[in-house]
Design an enzyme around this catalytic site. Sequence first.
Site, PDB file in Angstrom:
ATOM      1  N   ARG A 106       0.884  -1.182   0.000  1.00 22.17           N
ATOM      2  CA  ARG A 106       0.000   0.000   0.000  1.00 22.17           C
ATOM      3  C   ARG A 106       0.906   1.212   0.000  1.00 22.17           C
ATOM      4  O   ARG A 106       1.699   1.408   0.933  1.00 22.17           O
ATOM      5  CB  ARG A 106      -0.906  -0.015   1.232  1.00 22.17           C
ATOM      6  CG  ARG A 106      -1.607   1.298   1.443  1.00 22.17           C
ATOM      7  CD  ARG A 106      -2.724   1.239   2.446  1.00 22.17           C
ATOM      8  NE  ARG A 106      -3.882   0.586   1.882  1.00 22.17           N
ATOM      9  CZ  ARG A 106      -5.110   0.683   2.374  1.00 22.17           C
ATOM     10  NH1 ARG A 106      -5.347   1.421   3.438  1.00 22.17           N
ATOM     11  NH2 ARG A 106      -6.118   0.051   1.798  1.00 22.17           N
ATOM     12  N   HIS A 133      -7.100   1.112  -6.641  1.00 22.68           N
ATOM     13  CA  HIS A 133      -7.372   0.208  -5.507  1.00 22.68           C
ATOM     14  C   HIS A 133      -8.064  -1.058  -6.055  1.00 22.68           C
ATOM     15  O   HIS A 133      -9.248  -1.299  -5.804  1.00 22.68           O
ATOM     16  CB  HIS A 133      -8.243   0.927  -4.480  1.00 22.68           C
ATOM     17  CG  HIS A 133      -8.266   0.282  -3.127  1.00 22.68           C
ATOM     18  ND1 HIS A 133      -7.500  -0.832  -2.801  1.00 22.68           N
ATOM     19  CD2 HIS A 133      -8.979   0.584  -1.995  1.00 22.68           C
ATOM     20  CE1 HIS A 133      -7.737  -1.165  -1.537  1.00 22.68           C
ATOM     21  NE2 HIS A 133      -8.631  -0.330  -1.032  1.00 22.68           N
ATOM     22  N   GLN A 136     -10.102  -3.668  -3.797  1.00 21.32           N
ATOM     23  CA  GLN A 136     -11.412  -3.190  -3.370  1.00 21.32           C
ATOM     24  C   GLN A 136     -12.480  -3.508  -4.418  1.00 21.32           C
ATOM     25  O   GLN A 136     -13.605  -3.903  -4.100  1.00 21.32           O
ATOM     26  CB  GLN A 136     -11.342  -1.671  -3.129  1.00 21.32           C
ATOM     27  CG  GLN A 136     -12.641  -1.089  -2.617  1.00 21.32           C
ATOM     28  CD  GLN A 136     -12.994  -1.639  -1.246  1.00 21.32           C
ATOM     29  OE1 GLN A 136     -12.169  -1.635  -0.345  1.00 21.32           O
ATOM     30  NE2 GLN A 136     -14.215  -2.135  -1.083  1.00 21.32           N
ATOM     31  N   ASP A 223     -17.287   7.535  -1.631  1.00 23.17           N
ATOM     32  CA  ASP A 223     -16.033   7.317  -0.913  1.00 23.17           C
ATOM     33  C   ASP A 223     -15.699   8.659  -0.254  1.00 23.17           C
ATOM     34  O   ASP A 223     -16.288   9.697  -0.585  1.00 23.17           O
ATOM     35  CB  ASP A 223     -14.920   6.868  -1.898  1.00 23.17           C
ATOM     36  CG  ASP A 223     -13.613   6.495  -1.191  1.00 23.17           C
ATOM     37  OD1 ASP A 223     -13.613   6.321   0.043  1.00 23.17           O
ATOM     38  OD2 ASP A 223     -12.574   6.391  -1.881  1.00 23.17           O
ATOM     39  N   CYS A 262     -16.302   1.817   0.166  1.00 21.98           N
ATOM     40  CA  CYS A 262     -15.165   0.935   0.494  1.00 21.98           C
ATOM     41  C   CYS A 262     -14.794   0.976   1.964  1.00 21.98           C
ATOM     42  O   CYS A 262     -14.148   0.062   2.463  1.00 21.98           O
ATOM     43  CB  CYS A 262     -13.967   1.303  -0.381  1.00 21.98           C
ATOM     44  SG  CYS A 262     -13.314   2.955  -0.050  1.00 21.98           S
ATOM     45  N   ARG A 290     -13.684  -8.535   0.905  1.00 17.64           N
ATOM     46  CA  ARG A 290     -12.244  -8.315   0.681  1.00 17.64           C
ATOM     47  C   ARG A 290     -11.488  -9.608   0.975  1.00 17.64           C
ATOM     48  O   ARG A 290     -10.557  -9.985   0.262  1.00 17.64           O
ATOM     49  CB  ARG A 290     -11.714  -7.194   1.602  1.00 17.64           C
ATOM     50  CG  ARG A 290     -12.238  -5.798   1.299  1.00 17.64           C
ATOM     51  CD  ARG A 290     -11.691  -5.256  -0.017  1.00 17.64           C
ATOM     52  NE  ARG A 290     -10.245  -5.206  -0.062  1.00 17.64           N
ATOM     53  CZ  ARG A 290      -9.492  -4.228   0.445  1.00 17.64           C
ATOM     54  NH1 ARG A 290     -10.056  -3.185   1.016  1.00 17.64           N
ATOM     55  NH2 ARG A 290      -8.169  -4.254   0.338  1.00 17.64           N
TER      56      ARG A 290
HETATM   57  N1   CP Z   1     -11.231  -0.176   2.076  1.00 17.45           N
HETATM   58  C1   CP Z   1      -9.975  -0.276   2.536  1.00 17.45           C
HETATM   59  O1   CP Z   1      -9.012  -0.488   1.781  1.00 17.45           O
HETATM   60  O2   CP Z   1      -9.876  -0.168   3.877  1.00 17.45           O
HETATM   61  P1   CP Z   1      -8.527   0.003   4.725  1.00 17.45           P
HETATM   62  O3   CP Z   1      -7.962   1.353   4.384  1.00 17.45           O
HETATM   63  O4   CP Z   1      -8.985  -0.097   6.149  1.00 17.45           O
HETATM   64  O5   CP Z   1      -7.568  -1.089   4.358  1.00 17.45           O
HETATM   65  N1  NVA Z   2      -9.927   6.794  -1.407  1.00 14.28           N
HETATM   66  C1  NVA Z   2      -9.549   6.331  -0.080  1.00 14.28           C
HETATM   67  C2  NVA Z   2      -9.776   4.868   0.039  1.00 14.28           C
HETATM   68  C3  NVA Z   2      -9.388   4.274   1.367  1.00 14.28           C
HETATM   69  C4  NVA Z   2      -9.583   2.791   1.421  1.00 14.28           C
HETATM   70  C5  NVA Z   2      -8.094   6.696   0.180  1.00 14.28           C
HETATM   71  O1  NVA Z   2      -7.253   6.578  -0.733  1.00 14.28           O
HETATM   72  O2  NVA Z   2      -7.802   7.110   1.299  1.00 14.28           O
END
Ligand code: CP
Ligand code: NVA
Length: 304
Positions: A106, A133, A136, A223, A262, A290
Site C-alpha cells: 500500500r 485500488h 477493493q 467514498d 469501500c 475483501r
Molecule cells: N477499504 C480499505 O481499503 O480499507 P482500509 O484502508 O482499512 O484497508
Molecule cells: N480513497 C480512499 C480509500 C481508502 C480505502 C483513500 O485513498 O484514502
Amino acid sequence: MKIKTKDLLTLAELNSKEFLGLIDDSIKLKKELKNKGNKPVLKNKTLTMIFQKPSTRTRVSFETGMFQLGGHAINLSSDDTQLSRGESVEDTAKTLSRYTDCIMARVYEHELLEKLSKYSTVPVINGLSDTFHPCQILADFMTIKEKKKKFKGLKIAWIGDGNNVCNSMIYGAALSGVSMSIATPKGFEPDKNVLKESKKLTDLELTTDPFVATKNADIVVSDTFSSIHNRDPKRMKKFLPKYQVNSKLMNNATKNAIFMHCLPAKRNQEVTSSVIDGNQSVVWDEAENRLHTQKALLAALIHA
Ligand code: CP
Ligand code: NVA
C-alpha cells in the site's frame, strides 16, 4: 482460475474472463470457508505486506486470508524496512523475492508499485495507491454479483471524488459490462486514460449532477472526499452539500438500489448515517468480501 498476469496493480492486467472467474472463485471460497474451512492451498507460502499508509481492512483481510489458506503473512510498515533509510526499491524487491512468495504493498505513488513489479520475481499486489485500488473492486463486484445475481444491464452511479477507488471501479465496470455514471465537481474527474480505455468496453458518463448519475442506477457508490493522499480541508467546500449521498439521492435511484462504500466512511460527509446504516447499504458484506476475493487472487497468483 488461471490468470496470465504476474502482478495485479490496476485491474487492467485482467481480461473479462479472468475478472469474472476470480469473482466466481471468491464465491466458492466463501461457501467453502463457512462449510468446513478452506483447503490449505497456500501451505508454506508467505506474503510480505508493506504499508506506507494506514489500513484496517486490507491489513487484516490479507493476513487472515493467508492464514485460512495455510500460509503466513508478514506485516511491515515502510518505516520498519531499510526503504526508510534509503535502500532502493530495486534492491528491496530483489531481496524480498528470495524469501517470500508474494508482495502486497500500500503506497503513495503508483510508480513505486511499478518498480516493485519490475524488479521482483514474485507477484506484486496493489493494496491501494494514490491512483488505484484493485482489490477493493474485486470485492465490490463480488458483492454486486451476490446481491444482484448478474452484471448485465446494471448501472453504477459514482458520487463524489473521481479518486483511486473510482479509477479501479471504472476498470471493473469495463470488465463486467456494467455501465457507470460518474458525478464529480469540475476538476475532480477520474483519470483520463482510464476513461479513454474503458469507454471502448462499456457505457461511461461524466456529469457534475448527482441526480443525473443516480437516475436508473442499481448501485450507488461513494467514498471519502479526503483520501489519505489528499487531505486538504479546502476540498470539502467543493463537495458539500451537493455530493453527499442522502435519502433523497438514494430515492432517485432504482427502488432496489444498493449503497456501497469501500470504508472507512465519514458519516454525514460523503454519506448520511441513515443511508450507510439503512437497509439499502451493503457495506459490511463489501468489507467481508475483501477476504474472499483476495484469497482467490492470492491462490491464482501464487503458483506451487
Ligand atoms: N477499504 C480499505 O481499503 O480499507 P482500509 O484502508 O482499512 O484497508
Ligand atoms: N480513497 C480512499 C480509500 C481508502 C480505502 C483513500 O485513498 O484514502
